[in-house]
Design a protein around this motif. Structure first.
Motif, PDB file in Angstrom:
ATOM      1  N   LYS A  73      -4.603  48.933   4.731  1.00 28.13           N
ATOM      2  CA  LYS A  73      -5.754  48.037   4.812  1.00 28.13           C
ATOM      3  C   LYS A  73      -5.356  46.712   5.460  1.00 28.13           C
ATOM      4  O   LYS A  73      -6.108  46.159   6.264  1.00 28.13           O
ATOM      5  CB  LYS A  73      -6.352  47.793   3.418  1.00 28.13           C
ATOM      6  N   THR A 132      -8.019  44.298  13.345  1.00 29.37           N
ATOM      7  CA  THR A 132      -9.386  43.801  13.517  1.00 29.37           C
ATOM      8  C   THR A 132      -9.370  42.327  13.902  1.00 29.37           C
ATOM      9  O   THR A 132     -10.109  41.898  14.794  1.00 29.37           O
ATOM     10  CB  THR A 132     -10.202  44.016  12.224  1.00 29.37           C
ATOM     11  N   MET A 139     -13.565  41.584   4.070  1.00 29.69           N
ATOM     12  CA  MET A 139     -12.939  42.849   3.704  1.00 29.69           C
ATOM     13  C   MET A 139     -12.124  42.720   2.414  1.00 29.69           C
ATOM     14  O   MET A 139     -12.003  43.660   1.636  1.00 29.69           O
ATOM     15  CB  MET A 139     -12.026  43.285   4.863  1.00 29.69           C
ATOM     16  N   TRP A 181     -19.121  43.854   4.796  1.00 27.92           N
ATOM     17  CA  TRP A 181     -18.175  43.728   5.896  1.00 27.92           C
ATOM     18  C   TRP A 181     -18.152  44.960   6.794  1.00 27.92           C
ATOM     19  O   TRP A 181     -17.942  44.851   8.004  1.00 27.92           O
ATOM     20  CB  TRP A 181     -16.774  43.404   5.377  1.00 27.92           C
ATOM     21  N   SER A 182     -18.384  46.125   6.248  1.00 28.79           N
ATOM     22  CA  SER A 182     -18.392  47.339   7.061  1.00 28.79           C
ATOM     23  C   SER A 182     -19.536  47.294   8.079  1.00 28.79           C
ATOM     24  O   SER A 182     -19.355  47.637   9.253  1.00 28.79           O
ATOM     25  CB  SER A 182     -18.517  48.574   6.171  1.00 28.79           C
ATOM     26  N   LEU A 196     -18.622  44.962  10.854  1.00 29.09           N
ATOM     27  CA  LEU A 196     -17.708  45.599  11.809  1.00 29.09           C
ATOM     28  C   LEU A 196     -18.445  46.557  12.741  1.00 29.09           C
ATOM     29  O   LEU A 196     -18.198  46.567  13.953  1.00 29.09           O
ATOM     30  CB  LEU A 196     -16.595  46.357  11.083  1.00 29.09           C
ATOM     31  N   VAL A 197     -19.336  47.354  12.186  1.00 33.18           N
ATOM     32  CA  VAL A 197     -20.087  48.320  13.005  1.00 33.18           C
ATOM     33  C   VAL A 197     -20.935  47.579  14.032  1.00 33.18           C
ATOM     34  O   VAL A 197     -20.925  47.914  15.218  1.00 33.18           O
ATOM     35  CB  VAL A 197     -20.951  49.244  12.110  1.00 33.18           C
ATOM     36  N   LEU A 232     -12.906  51.358  15.100  1.00 29.98           N
ATOM     37  CA  LEU A 232     -13.712  50.684  14.076  1.00 29.98           C
ATOM     38  C   LEU A 232     -14.953  51.498  13.725  1.00 29.98           C
ATOM     39  O   LEU A 232     -15.296  51.641  12.545  1.00 29.98           O
ATOM     40  CB  LEU A 232     -14.098  49.282  14.543  1.00 29.98           C
ATOM     41  N   THR A 284     -13.825  54.734  11.750  1.00 32.80           N
ATOM     42  CA  THR A 284     -13.381  54.469  10.379  1.00 32.80           C
ATOM     43  C   THR A 284     -14.538  54.051   9.480  1.00 32.80           C
ATOM     44  O   THR A 284     -14.559  54.407   8.298  1.00 32.80           O
ATOM     45  CB  THR A 284     -12.284  53.391  10.321  1.00 32.80           C
ATOM     46  N   GLN A 285     -15.502  53.319  10.026  1.00 30.44           N
ATOM     47  CA  GLN A 285     -16.597  52.819   9.189  1.00 30.44           C
ATOM     48  C   GLN A 285     -17.745  53.812   9.045  1.00 30.44           C
ATOM     49  O   GLN A 285     -18.313  53.946   7.968  1.00 30.44           O
ATOM     50  CB  GLN A 285     -17.113  51.487   9.737  1.00 30.44           C
ATOM     51  N   GLY A 331     -15.430  56.191   6.288  1.00 30.54           N
ATOM     52  CA  GLY A 331     -15.651  55.298   5.142  1.00 30.54           C
ATOM     53  C   GLY A 331     -14.379  54.656   4.671  1.00 30.54           C
ATOM     54  O   GLY A 331     -14.161  54.439   3.480  1.00 30.54           O
ATOM     55  N   TRP A 332     -13.522  54.329   5.609  1.00 27.98           N
ATOM     56  CA  TRP A 332     -12.210  53.758   5.287  1.00 27.98           C
ATOM     57  C   TRP A 332     -12.010  52.467   6.045  1.00 27.98           C
ATOM     58  O   TRP A 332     -12.410  52.361   7.186  1.00 27.98           O
ATOM     59  CB  TRP A 332     -11.114  54.749   5.675  1.00 27.98           C
TER      60      TRP A 332
END
Length: 143
Positions: free
Chosen positions: A6, A13, A77, A87-88, A91-92, A131, A134-135, A139-140
């Motif tokens: 992480k 990121t 995060m 935060w996810s 990022l998306v 990104l 993963t998002q 889901g990580w």
């Protein structure tokens, strides 16, 4: 081990956000009418008659929010200032804006040197893809 991954993810990121910050500053230079030698001038295939200054101003609508999103997502995060921050989603949204900006502006990286254009575009789109994957699909890392 998951905590270490992480942190690596957060550092990557943040690096992506800082690269966007440099590109945003270069766009700002172009909006102001000053560019460095051997640096790509931002143009868009969507509006080919747009002046370089106006094209850079339009590009700022993509790079500035993406920059803010990537940088802001890192403390979010880790639960700062609140553990409930989305935060996810940040990022998306940032990755989508970044990828759209690159696609709309003919696969360029603002302020990038002409000789490094393919590398910059590959790295930026690659990080955006990581990104998004993963998002949206993995889901990580978990909130």
């Amino acid at each position: 081990m998951d905590d270490i991954l992480k942190i690596v993810f957060a550092v990557a990121t943040l690096g992506h956000g800082l690269a966007h910050l440099a590109a945003t500053f270069n766009l700002g230079r172009q909006v102001g009418g000053t560019t460095k030698a051997n640096v790509i001038t931002v143009r868009t295939w969507l509006l080919p008659n747009l002046s370089p200054v106006h094209a850079a101003a339009l590009a700022m609508a993509f790079w500035l929010p993406a920059t803010i999103g990537f940088i802001a997502a890192v403390p979010l995060m880790f639960g700062f200032p609140t553990a409930d921050a989305p935060w996810s989603a940040v990022l998306v949204g940032s990755a989508i804006l970044s990828a759209l900006g690159i696609c709309l502006f003919s696969g360029i990286w603002p302020g990038g040197e002409t000789r490094l254009r393919p590398l910059h575009v590959f790295l930026a789109l690659g990080m955006d893809a990581i990104l998004l994957i993963t998002q949206l699909f993995l889901g990580w890392p978990a909130a």
